[in-house]
Design a protein around this motif. Structure first.
Motif, PDB file in Angstrom:
ATOM      1  N   LEU A  16     -45.762  28.085   8.132  1.00 42.23           N
ATOM      2  CA  LEU A  16     -44.455  28.470   7.635  1.00 42.23           C
ATOM      3  C   LEU A  16     -44.733  29.849   7.089  1.00 42.23           C
ATOM      4  CD1 LEU A  16     -43.435  25.433   5.545  1.00 42.23           C
ATOM      5  CD2 LEU A  16     -42.313  26.376   7.738  1.00 42.23           C
ATOM      6  N   ASP A  17     -45.759  30.318   6.426  1.00 49.49           N
ATOM      7  CA  ASP A  17     -46.091  31.696   6.104  1.00 49.49           C
ATOM      8  C   ASP A  17     -46.289  32.578   7.460  1.00 49.49           C
ATOM      9  OD1 ASP A  17     -46.297  31.045   3.509  1.00 49.49           O
ATOM     10  OD2 ASP A  17     -48.456  30.802   3.457  1.00 49.49           O
ATOM     11  N   GLU A  18     -46.751  32.190   8.107  1.00 52.64           N
ATOM     12  CA  GLU A  18     -47.163  32.882   9.606  1.00 52.64           C
ATOM     13  C   GLU A  18     -45.865  33.103  10.409  1.00 52.64           C
ATOM     14  OE1 GLU A  18     -49.313  34.771  12.547  1.00 52.64           O
ATOM     15  OE2 GLU A  18     -49.695  34.451  10.549  1.00 52.64           O
ATOM     16  N   ALA A  53     -37.682  14.235   7.151  1.00 53.57           N
ATOM     17  CA  ALA A  53     -37.724  14.422   6.054  1.00 53.57           C
ATOM     18  C   ALA A  53     -38.928  15.726   5.770  1.00 53.57           C
ATOM     19  CB  ALA A  53     -38.221  13.279   5.057  1.00 53.57           C
ATOM     20  N   ALA A  54     -39.734  15.685   6.424  1.00 50.88           N
ATOM     21  CA  ALA A  54     -40.896  16.634   6.551  1.00 50.88           C
ATOM     22  C   ALA A  54     -40.248  18.061   6.943  1.00 50.88           C
ATOM     23  CB  ALA A  54     -41.942  16.632   7.385  1.00 50.88           C
ATOM     24  N   VAL A  55     -39.522  17.864   8.137  1.00 49.05           N
ATOM     25  CA  VAL A  55     -38.789  19.083   8.559  1.00 49.05           C
ATOM     26  C   VAL A  55     -37.741  19.756   7.490  1.00 49.05           C
ATOM     27  CG1 VAL A  55     -37.218  20.043  10.516  1.00 49.05           C
ATOM     28  CG2 VAL A  55     -39.098  18.522  10.945  1.00 49.05           C
ATOM     29  N   GLU A  65     -36.634  24.073   3.463  1.00 48.55           N
ATOM     30  CA  GLU A  65     -36.044  24.661   2.331  1.00 48.55           C
ATOM     31  C   GLU A  65     -37.252  25.472   1.770  1.00 48.55           C
ATOM     32  OE1 GLU A  65     -35.260  21.107  -0.277  1.00 48.55           O
ATOM     33  OE2 GLU A  65     -33.723  20.540   0.811  1.00 48.55           O
ATOM     34  N   ARG A  66     -38.502  25.368   2.067  1.00 45.77           N
ATOM     35  CA  ARG A  66     -39.485  26.017   1.610  1.00 45.77           C
ATOM     36  C   ARG A  66     -39.423  27.378   2.050  1.00 45.77           C
ATOM     37  NH1 ARG A  66     -45.086  22.641   2.903  1.00 45.77           N
ATOM     38  NH2 ARG A  66     -46.238  24.810   2.205  1.00 45.77           N
ATOM     39  N   VAL A  71     -36.667  30.519   8.244  1.00 43.73           N
ATOM     40  CA  VAL A  71     -37.532  30.033   9.547  1.00 43.73           C
ATOM     41  C   VAL A  71     -37.082  28.936  10.124  1.00 43.73           C
ATOM     42  CG1 VAL A  71     -39.752  29.176   9.774  1.00 43.73           C
ATOM     43  CG2 VAL A  71     -39.687  31.022   8.147  1.00 43.73           C
ATOM     44  N   VAL A  72     -36.740  28.996  11.156  1.00 43.63           N
ATOM     45  CA  VAL A  72     -36.370  27.796  12.121  1.00 43.63           C
ATOM     46  C   VAL A  72     -37.439  26.487  12.172  1.00 43.63           C
ATOM     47  CG1 VAL A  72     -35.281  27.040  14.177  1.00 43.63           C
ATOM     48  CG2 VAL A  72     -34.460  29.087  13.164  1.00 43.63           C
ATOM     49  N   VAL A  73     -37.259  25.504  11.787  1.00 41.29           N
ATOM     50  CA  VAL A  73     -38.100  24.480  12.029  1.00 41.29           C
ATOM     51  C   VAL A  73     -37.534  23.254  12.619  1.00 41.29           C
ATOM     52  CG1 VAL A  73     -39.629  22.938  10.698  1.00 41.29           C
ATOM     53  CG2 VAL A  73     -39.079  25.227   9.341  1.00 41.29           C
TER      54      VAL A  73
END
Length: 293
Positions: free
Chosen positions: A24-26, A71-73, A78-79, A83-85
């Motif tokens: 996510l940071d990357e 749920a993880a996605v 939200e984090r 960023v598209v997850v």
């Protein structure tokens, strides 16, 4: 053609959570999307013949796995706002399915060990297999060594084709992160008491340094703003890189150096770094020739 995503192998383990955070940071830095992949090799044992018995896994088991992935996605989205997850649930051995998914990924990020492994192992079998066979660079992250926001991008270079590809990747990564780059060449001084006449160890070391600096100079023009240091040390490559990894944000190695057997997909140095480096490790494979048109 859509931009290739950052692939994350995810199974809710602490290692995969660390990998997801790193990805996510990357993605926030590079503008890429994140593809969270959960692969399960369902048991194929036939249930006893009982009237009314249902085969396993049934649809409820798959739905539960999908809900956990969703749920993880959602939590990942939200984090990192913007960023598209996305998520993908794949049936089959995790090492095979994740390796297949690396064909269309810019980067793969894995935890060092997922669920199902022996707790004493530093690196799980899926991480080893995917790192060896991936079609893109692979980052392996440990929960206890998540990396730092500052510090060098460190790359080990020995002149092999794989290490030169790793050097290119390290330059790109340092430029993207506005980070200094440390290029390490480790050279083992012969320890035998007798050497052939005319062998000058200091001259050989100087030759190694010139070769390393030439490789660096050939690449400075692509990223002139990157602050680069070169370091040639009289040490084993694995020990030198492990020392340099302390306080680094990322260690980059080629999958196989010039001292390895041609048929090996992962050399001894890259394997040791995956187990013992003190920061996340990127393993970069030698570029394959483009297919003829």
């Amino acid at each position: 053609m859509a931009e290739r995503p950052i692939l994350v192998g995810y199974d809710h383990s602490p290692g995969s959570e660390a990998a997801l955070g790193w990805a996510l940071d990357e993605a926030a830095r590079t503008g890429r999307s994140v593809l969270v992949a959960h692969a399960s090799e369902w048991l194929t044992i036939s249930p006893p013949v009982i009237i009314g018995a249902q085969p396993w896994p049934d649809e409820r088991a798959r739905e539960a796995a999908q809900q956990a992935l969703d749920a993880a996605v959602a939590a990942a989205s939200e984090r990192r706002d913007g960023v598209v997850v996305r998520g993908v649930l794949a049936d089959g051995p995790p090492n095979q399915r994740l390796t297949e998914l690396t064909r269309d990924a810019a980067l793969a990020v894995l935890g060092n060990r997922g669920h199902g492994g022996f707790s004493g192992l530093l690196l799980g079998s899926t991480s080893v297999s995917v790192t060896a066979h991936a079609h893109c660079p692979v980052i392996v992250v440990r929960p206890d060594e998540p990396g730092v926001a500052t510090g060098d991008v460190v790359v080990g270079v020995d002149g092999s084709a794989c290490s030169v590809t790793a050097l290119d990747f390290a330059f790109d990564t340092a430029a993207e992160r506005d980070a200094p780059l440390l290029v390490v060449g480790a050279w083992n001084i012969p320890s035998v008491p007798w050497r052939p006449p005319g062998v000058d160890v200091e001259q050989m070391a100087a030759t190694e340094r010139r070769s390393l600096e030439q490789l660096v100079e050939e690449r400075r023009h692509r990223h002139p703003a990157v602050a680069v240091r070169t370091e040639v040390v009289a040490d084993s490559p694995a020990h030198a890189l492990m020392q340099a990894s302390a306080g680094a944000r990322l260690l980059v190695v080629g999958s196989r150096g010039r001292g390895g057997l041609r048929g090996l997909l992962l050399g001894s140095v890259s394997q040791q770094m995956l187990h013992h480096a003190r920061c996340p490790v990127a393993v970069v494979h030698e570029r394959q020739p483009e297919p003829a048109a």
